[in-house]
Design an enzyme around this catalytic site. Structure first.
Site, PDB file in Angstrom:
ATOM      1  CB  CYS A   1      22.270 -32.377 -34.875  1.00 40.27           C
ATOM      2  SG  CYS A   1      23.315 -31.515 -36.655  1.00 40.27           S
TER       3      CYS A   1
ATOM      4  CE  LYS B   1      19.170 -29.745 -36.029  1.00 45.67           C
ATOM      5  NZ  LYS B   1      20.353 -29.672 -36.567  1.00 45.67           N
TER       6      LYS B   1
ATOM      7  CG  ASP C   1      19.408 -33.005 -37.878  1.00 44.08           C
ATOM      8  OD1 ASP C   1      18.522 -32.228 -37.631  1.00 44.08           O
ATOM      9  OD2 ASP C   1      20.888 -32.451 -37.433  1.00 44.08           O
TER      10      ASP C   1
HETATM   11  C1  C5J Z   1      24.352 -33.826 -37.295  1.00 42.75           C
HETATM   12  C2  C5J Z   1      26.494 -33.714 -38.357  1.00 42.75           C
HETATM   13  N1  C5J Z   1      23.098 -33.306 -37.043  1.00 42.75           N
HETATM   14  N2  C5J Z   1      26.567 -34.208 -37.560  1.00 42.75           N
HETATM   15  N3  C5J Z   1      24.955 -33.112 -38.410  1.00 42.75           N
HETATM   16  O1  C5J Z   1      24.300 -34.338 -36.076  1.00 42.75           O
HETATM   17  O2  C5J Z   1      26.616 -32.836 -39.264  1.00 42.75           O
END
Ligand code: C5J
Length: 222
Positions: A164, A131, A26
């Site tokens: 994540c 995702k 991400d």
């Molecule tokens: C991730 C989030 N990528 N913190 N998402 O950690 O909502």
């Protein structure tokens, strides 16, 4: 088969380069740049930028060795049909998932904010996993890709460490993958959560995996 040993906590880990992949979680504009999902939640997104340079250096090294690099993006369909109402309605963000923001609709596939940041853009041949959840295995074809490529070890990078990255490491660990969290290639809006999340992975003899850093991984694969 090229076997290497990565200096890591709680113990060194031996792995084969052919069966090891990096997964970059991400590293999207929505999390890292102002005006995206992360900022709508009230976070200082500049705190995530510290992971960019180490990630880039690591990626260059892994690509030079021909290793598999996989990227993930958290986001939803434009009609929000894959976005649980409990996720969309949670908290009190300045903008909700699907609302129009400075980089297009927040956390929506195809919008500028959903893109991976240019510094870490995937190159040809690198799989991108879209995702809908925090974990990279939930509702994706990640596991099929790992099975087909005979991957047994993951070098896990990205943001955020305690959300994540952690969710993906837990999912991977339960599926039998050995996960090395690359500490300086991960970051959190809460530096103290980052530190504790890393300690949680390596505690109890490595309850979810191993923790190393980009210099140690690059030294191992050199
Ligand atoms: C991730 C989030 N990528 N913190 N998402 O950690 O909502």
């Amino acid at each position: 088969m090229t076997n290497v040993t990565i200096d890591a906590k709680p113990a060194a880990l031996s792995c084969s380069l052919q069966h090891t992949a990096a997964i970059i979680i991400d590293m999207q504009r929505d999390f890292v740049e102002p005006g995206g999902f992360g900022e709508t939640l009230g976070n200082d997104v500049s705190l995530l930028r510290r992971a960019i340079a180490p990630c880039k250096t690591l990626l260059d090294g892994l690509r030079a060795k021909g290793m598999l690099v996989i990227h993930t993006r958290e986001g939803h369909r434009p009609d929000l049909s894959d976005a649980p109402p409990a996720k969309v309605s949670r908290g009190a963000p300045s903008l909700r998932i699907g609302d129009m923001g400075a980089m297009g609709r927040i956390l929506i596939r195809g919008e500028p904010g959903h893109d991976i940041i240019p510094e870490l853009a995937p190159i040809a041949g690198e799989p991108i996993i879209d995702k809908p959840g925090k974990g990279a295995f939930y509702a994706t074809d990640l596991q099929s890709i790992l099975i087909n490529r005979q991957i047994d070890t993951l070098l896990v990078c990205g943001v955020t460490t305690e959300v994540c990255v952690h969710t993906t490491v837990r999912e991977a660990n339960d599926r039998g993958y050995r996960c090395v969290v690359v500490s300086d290639c991960c970051a959190s809006y809460f530096p103290e959560f980052h530190e504790v999340a890393l300690r949680m992975v390596a505690a109890q003899g490595g309850i979810f995996g191993w923790v190393s850093d980009s210099a140690r991984v690059l030294e191992a694969i050199a």
